[in-house]
Enzyme design. Sequence first.
Site, short mmCIF file in Angstrom:
data_model
loop_
_atom_site.label_atom_id
_atom_site.label_comp_id
_atom_site.label_asym_id
_atom_site.label_seq_id
_atom_site.Cartn_x
_atom_site.Cartn_y
_atom_site.Cartn_z
N GLU A 116 39.11 -25.32 57.89
CA GLU A 116 38.17 -24.24 58.22
C GLU A 116 37.01 -24.78 59.05
O GLU A 116 36.63 -24.21 60.08
CB GLU A 116 37.60 -23.62 56.94
N HIS A 153 21.84 -3.11 37.32
CA HIS A 153 22.33 -1.80 37.77
C HIS A 153 23.79 -1.88 38.20
O HIS A 153 24.27 -0.97 38.89
CB HIS A 153 21.44 -1.29 38.91
N LYS A 198 32.55 -33.88 54.55
CA LYS A 198 32.72 -35.23 54.01
C LYS A 198 33.94 -35.90 54.62
O LYS A 198 33.89 -37.03 55.08
CB LYS A 198 32.85 -35.14 52.48
N GLY A 228 31.65 -33.88 46.94
CA GLY A 228 31.29 -32.77 47.82
C GLY A 228 30.31 -31.80 47.18
O GLY A 228 29.31 -31.40 47.77
N ARG A 229 30.60 -31.40 45.93
CA ARG A 229 29.75 -30.39 45.28
C ARG A 229 28.44 -30.97 44.76
O ARG A 229 27.62 -30.26 44.19
CB ARG A 229 30.54 -29.67 44.19
N LYS A 249 46.37 -25.33 50.04
CA LYS A 249 46.23 -25.88 51.40
C LYS A 249 47.61 -26.26 51.95
O LYS A 249 47.94 -25.98 53.10
CB LYS A 249 45.35 -27.13 51.39
N GLU A 275 34.84 -26.15 39.80
CA GLU A 275 35.66 -27.16 40.48
C GLU A 275 35.62 -28.46 39.67
O GLU A 275 36.55 -29.25 39.70
CB GLU A 275 35.15 -27.39 41.92
O1 F6P Z 1 38.80 -27.96 49.14
C1 F6P Z 1 37.77 -28.28 48.26
C2 F6P Z 1 36.81 -29.24 48.87
O2 F6P Z 1 37.39 -30.48 48.97
C3 F6P Z 1 35.50 -29.30 48.11
O3 F6P Z 1 35.56 -30.12 47.02
C4 F6P Z 1 34.57 -29.72 49.18
O4 F6P Z 1 33.23 -29.49 48.82
C5 F6P Z 1 35.03 -28.86 50.32
O5 F6P Z 1 36.44 -28.83 50.17
C6 F6P Z 1 34.66 -29.31 51.70
O6 F6P Z 1 35.14 -30.58 51.98
P1 F6P Z 1 34.61 -31.41 53.23
O7 F6P Z 1 33.16 -31.63 53.04
O8 F6P Z 1 35.39 -32.67 53.23
O9 F6P Z 1 34.87 -30.58 54.45
#
Ligand code: F6P
Length: 553
Positions: A215, A387, A209, A270-271, A515, A356
């Site tokens: 990452e 199990h 987003k 995002g979620r 972060k 979240e």
């Molecule tokens: O760090 C949490 C977060 O902001 C989530 O809410 C989000 O889904 C995820 O990181 C990834 O964010 P992006 O889509 O901006 O890479």
Amino acid sequence: MLPQIDPSQTIAWKQLTQHAERLKTQRIESLFAASPTRASDFSAKAGNVYFDYSKNLLDTVSRTALFDLARECQLPEAIASMRSGEAINETEQRAVLHTALRIPAPEVPKEASARDRHYNIHQVLEQMRVFSDSLRSGEWKGYSGKSITDVVNIGIGGSDLGPLMACEALSPYMGRINVHFVSNVDGAHLSRTLQKLNPETTFFLVASKTFTTQETMANAHSSRTWLLSSAVDEEHVARHFAALSTQSDLVESFGIPKSQMFAFWDWVGGRFSLWSAIGLSVCLAVGFDRFAEMLQGAHEVDRHFFEIPAEENVPLLMALVGIWNTNFLGCTTEAVLPYDQCLSRFPAYLQQAAMESNGKYLNRSGKPLTYTTSPVVWGEPGTNGQHSFYQLIHQGTQVVPCDFLLPARSQYPLVNHHPKLVSHCLAQSQALMRGKSTDEALRELLDAGMDPARAQSLANYRAFPGNRPSNTLIFPQLDPHHLGAILALYEHKIFVQGVIWNIFSFDQWGVELGKQLAGQILKDLENEVVSRLQDPSTAELLRIYGQFNLSSK
Ligand code: F6P
């Protein structure tokens, strides 16, 4: 603006506290004995998803008080605020409109803003359809003229968990494209994925987003390098990369042309973004039409949530039962137990969606809360969980409310497997409710011929307290429509709980500090120093890390 009502100061909350005291001395089974129609009275249907919440320590009066709680907390007003596009995500000053992503054209509201939004949504959906058709049919070629065989979705959190879960869930509908997901910045994730792939036939979706997530950007850059190590010419990047994002400038500076950017908007959290361009990997895996069926299943639940009275409103009931168990019966976790291997990533997806959103300790006036918010959500598919951790659910010291998810039909009809799976699922909720007394256990042991003294000493261990709450969601089968419906049910459950808990469900400031500190630690690692900014424990860990690194050189 969402209302600012402290739920613990409502009349309903006080009544619920008293109801909980009264009910804590009862057994769920006695509630069934008192009401022969309880099984149907304490269940409701959203489309073809049947929600049974009868195995909870909840009676009709306490349920009425829960409805009163929702009313006193102005839930209807909050739903109206969300639907009208008010910036109910106040700390980020954003609207919350993921439900708009699944409105079909004939149902779009008449207001100009809704029409414009809908136009943009459908432009992107059309772009997704055309692109996925072209890639799936083999028409889209990589830099050497070969068709694409593998797609790697690079994203994390909401840009990973939703599409990954959906691709797993819909694996019976999978076409010829293999879809892979890389999320972790641990190089192992990308390296192990790329090891199996050929750059000539691999396509990357950079799903972010913000297009700044460390990452994702690290994995995207390394993937680009991997591609160029064989494609060589930078011009070829465009044949192998698309971006799913809200940030066109950042996408372009990465080298992905505008025509290969699939846009979404800041009002999609995002979620909650699976329904947007973030769902492109799902389209590529199972085809656009299946993705559209998933949107339709979710939309039917949206309508149900917005239109159906409280007593029959499944997501509302799911939310209220959760609040009952959390805030009045003192449960601190919730297990989600899908009896469908294809839902293996559903618990992980739901963890982000629920925790979240509602893992918050401040109310909507910025003051610390005096009551509990989101329980810890966890789970695994049954029967595997049986199990491993079901021991704790049945005989542990804490009560864990469970959601059992059960498709009536299997998509993989191996002879006799599905009835076995179903029998286990139903047996677990039965066992949780009924338990087994020490006397029953003793009788069983004696009937089996055990020596009486040994039977006496074992009976307590083989007894189960029972009276443990659970819900069961049964649906015809795990197809795209019902997957969409189930996800939307949980989304609305989360929304309702956030409104009642008087918190902001759509921000996630709690992920920021880690972060920020990682940035400073990374600087220390790169400069091979331990700065004075580090606390003594972290400083020592950095020194040990340095020693290990030196000794391995
Ligand atoms: O760090 C949490 C977060 O902001 C989530 O809410 C989000 O889904 C995820 O990181 C990834 O964010 P992006 O889509 O901006 O890479």
